[in-house]
Design an enzyme around this catalytic site. Structure first.
Site, PDB file in Angstrom:
ATOM      1  N   ALA A 152       0.683  -1.212  -0.067  1.00  0.00           N
ATOM      2  CA  ALA A 152      -0.073  -0.038  -0.015  1.00  0.00           C
ATOM      3  C   ALA A 152       0.756   1.093  -0.094  1.00  0.00           C
ATOM      4  O   ALA A 152       0.426   2.412   0.069  1.00  0.00           O
ATOM      5  CB  ALA A 152      -1.073   0.054   1.177  1.00  0.00           C
ATOM      6  N   ASP A 192      12.919   3.770   3.139  1.00  0.00           N
ATOM      7  CA  ASP A 192      11.973   3.059   3.928  1.00  0.00           C
ATOM      8  C   ASP A 192      12.670   2.600   5.493  1.00  0.00           C
ATOM      9  O   ASP A 192      12.237   2.778   6.361  1.00  0.00           O
ATOM     10  CB  ASP A 192      11.472   1.842   3.240  1.00  0.00           C
ATOM     11  CG  ASP A 192      10.721   2.403   2.143  1.00  0.00           C
ATOM     12  OD1 ASP A 192      10.578   3.679   1.962  1.00  0.00           O
ATOM     13  OD2 ASP A 192      10.357   1.581   1.298  1.00  0.00           O
TER      14      ASP A 192
HETATM   15  P1  ADP Z   1       5.197  -2.013   0.528  1.00  0.00           P
HETATM   16  O1  ADP Z   1       6.475  -2.019   1.258  1.00  0.00           O
HETATM   17  O2  ADP Z   1       4.728  -0.734   0.229  1.00  0.00           O
HETATM   18  O3  ADP Z   1       4.191  -2.854   1.455  1.00  0.00           O
HETATM   19  P2  ADP Z   1       6.565  -4.028  -1.181  1.00  0.00           P
HETATM   20  O4  ADP Z   1       5.891  -4.470  -2.239  1.00  0.00           O
HETATM   21  O5  ADP Z   1       7.734  -3.237  -1.159  1.00  0.00           O
HETATM   22  O6  ADP Z   1       5.261  -3.249  -0.688  1.00  0.00           O
HETATM   23  O7  ADP Z   1       6.331  -5.218   0.000  1.00  0.00           O
HETATM   24  C1  ADP Z   1       5.511  -6.044   0.140  1.00  0.00           C
HETATM   25  C2  ADP Z   1       5.897  -7.478   0.248  1.00  0.00           C
HETATM   26  O8  ADP Z   1       6.384  -7.377   1.683  1.00  0.00           O
HETATM   27  C3  ADP Z   1       4.772  -8.492   0.509  1.00  0.00           C
HETATM   28  O9  ADP Z   1       4.554  -8.897  -0.971  1.00  0.00           O
HETATM   29  C4  ADP Z   1       5.632  -9.369   1.078  1.00  0.00           C
HETATM   30  O10 ADP Z   1       6.311 -10.044   0.417  1.00  0.00           O
HETATM   31  C5  ADP Z   1       6.505  -8.954   2.108  1.00  0.00           C
HETATM   32  N1  ADP Z   1       5.286  -8.740   3.306  1.00  0.00           N
HETATM   33  C6  ADP Z   1       5.174  -7.531   3.987  1.00  0.00           C
HETATM   34  N2  ADP Z   1       4.585  -7.826   5.143  1.00  0.00           N
HETATM   35  C7  ADP Z   1       4.489  -9.214   5.314  1.00  0.00           C
HETATM   36  C8  ADP Z   1       3.797  -9.961   6.415  1.00  0.00           C
HETATM   37  N3  ADP Z   1       3.345  -9.394   7.398  1.00  0.00           N
HETATM   38  N4  ADP Z   1       3.956 -11.255   6.146  1.00  0.00           N
HETATM   39  C9  ADP Z   1       4.768 -11.944   4.845  1.00  0.00           C
HETATM   40  N5  ADP Z   1       5.303 -10.897   4.030  1.00  0.00           N
HETATM   41  C10 ADP Z   1       5.106  -9.835   4.165  1.00  0.00           C
HETATM   42 MG    MG Z   2       8.216  -1.868   0.245  1.00  0.00          MG
END
Ligand code: ADP
Ligand code: MG
Length: 386
Positions: A126, A175
């Site tokens: 998000a 980040d």
């Molecule tokens: P953002 O950092 O903006 O949320 P990203 O694409 O950089 O989006 O990171 C999202 C990814 O981080 C997910 O697709 C997953 O691989 C990983 N991730 C984040 N939170 C979790 C969680 N609670 N459990 C497992 N994987 C997670």
């Molecule tokens: Mg990210």
């Protein structure tokens, strides 16, 4: 010596070393300064109350076991197979965790079997950096559990290396800085060339303001190439302009840069980065003197630049910004890497509810997925939970 012969008040025999170690690291909202990080530029993120907790405990077997409360089943990797590419596509998420362990080993820190469990309330994908919350919570917990004594810049670097080199997401490092260095009621002016972090006052409550976040639920995917494309364009523009990075060009060089770049796409990408760096510094200047409301036009101008020049917004995001501005926001913009994700609006608390409902109504009228809204304040970065 029997316990009965001990004087009163003698402590119990020392307990065994605690076997578990839990840290929490926050997600972030970037107030302004988007896609400037990999251009060696400036950004102004803050840590938010949403975060990830990581718990590390030892295992007898030589494996890394990774569990996410938000995902099915543990992922197991033999320690001697811990390297980029070791995970299947389905298990890619575990790379943000395993990648941290790998990055530590790359730096010469050895360890035996470990179990790492993560639990996050940061919305995924998000634009609030669920990935850095994950990586930083794990880096901080492993640092503590293994007694490595890494300082905060090293934790940032380890979590970033996991994301860049193990997962393969070419993100710019803002980040992780926000998640590790966050401070209550402060945004962080980050110089992404020197990695210097200056906390700048951002006390929303004292200013009678709130920061509304609309999670538009429009899909956002950094690893699908669009992010890399923007990054490549910026690097190409810098090369053509003969500077190490676009950060090296100020507003006074903008018109000359526009004259010298050979095509319209490169001109737009460079113009976004050059003007965004300027807006970010101007925003920090205003906040240093407590002028919170006055940053509104800079936020809105940043959105226009992301929409028209960097071309990283989507209709859902543009609509949310329009509605928030119509409902009294002093400024509004998309936050995060783009192509969906979250919008922030700086406004008076009394207006936030009506504005959020208006976004829901506007989305319903267009058959968009229903957005979710909440408010955030700036909180402290990674810390141990006891
Ligand atoms: P953002 O950092 O903006 O949320 P990203 O694409 O950089 O989006 O990171 C999202 C990814 O981080 C997910 O697709 C997953 O691989 C990983 N991730 C984040 N939170 C979790 C969680 N609670 N459990 C497992 N994987 C997670
Ligand atoms: Mg990210």
């Amino acid at each position: 010596m029997s316990s009965t012969s001990e004087p009163a008040g003698t402590p119990e025999p020392a307990e065994a070393e605690p076997v578990e170690c839990t840290w929490r690291a926050p997600g972030r909202v970037n107030l302004i300064g988007e896609h400037t990080d990999y251009n060696d530029g400036f950004c102004l993120p803050m840590a938010i109350p949403h975060g990830c907790t990581a718990t590390v405990s030892p295992l007898a077997e030589p494996v890394l076991e990774v569990v996410s409360v938000q995902r099915e089943g543990p992922v197991e990797i033999a320690l001697d197979e811990l390297a980029p590419g070791a995970l299947s596509d389905d298990d890619e998420w575990a790379g943000y965790v395993a990648g941290v362990a790998w990055a530590l080993r790359e730096r010469g820190h050895e360890f035996a079997g470990l179990s790492i469990t993560v639990d996050s309330d940061v919305p995924v994908g998000a634009g609030l950096s669920s990935s850095a919350a994950l990586g930083c919570s794990v880096a901080a917990a492993l640092n503590d559990h293994l007694g490595l004594g890494l300082d905060r810049p090293e934790l940032v670097s380890v979590a970033r290396q996991a994301e860049n080199d193990f997962v393969g997401a070419p993100t710019g490092g803002m980040d992780q800085l926000a998640s590790i260095f966050g401070e209550r009621n402060r945004v962080l002016l980050c110089d992404m060339r020197t990695l210097d972090v200056e906390p700048v006052p951002f006390d929303l409550e004292a200013a009678g303001l709130t920061l509304l976040v609309i999670d538009t639920k429009a899909p956002h995917q950094l690893t699908d190439g669009l992010y890399g494309e923007r990054r490549d364009a910026c690097e190409q523009a810098a090369r053509l302009l003969g500077v190490p990075a676009l950060r090296d060009l100020g507003l006074e060089e903008l018109s000359d840069a526009m004259d010298r770049l050979p095509d319209e796409t490169l001109r737009k990408r460079a113009r976004h980065v050059i003007t965004e760096n300027d807006r970010t510094l101007a925003c920090a200047d205003l906040l240093r003197t407590g002028q919170l409301r006055q940053i509104g036009p800079l936020l809105t101008a940043s959105h226009a630049s992301m929409r028209d020049d960097f071309e990283i917004t989507v209709p859902e995001v543009d609509l949310a910004v329009e509605v928030l501005l119509a409902f009294g926001a002093f400024g509004a913009r998309m936050t995060g890497g783009g192509f969906g994700g979250c919008v922030i609006g700086l406004m008076e608390p009394a207006q936030a509810r009506a504005a959020a409902l208006a976004v829901v109504a506007a989305y319903a009228g267009r058959d968009y997925v229903e957005p979710v809204s909440f408010t955030v304040t700036a909180v402290d970065g990674a810390h141990r939970l006891d």
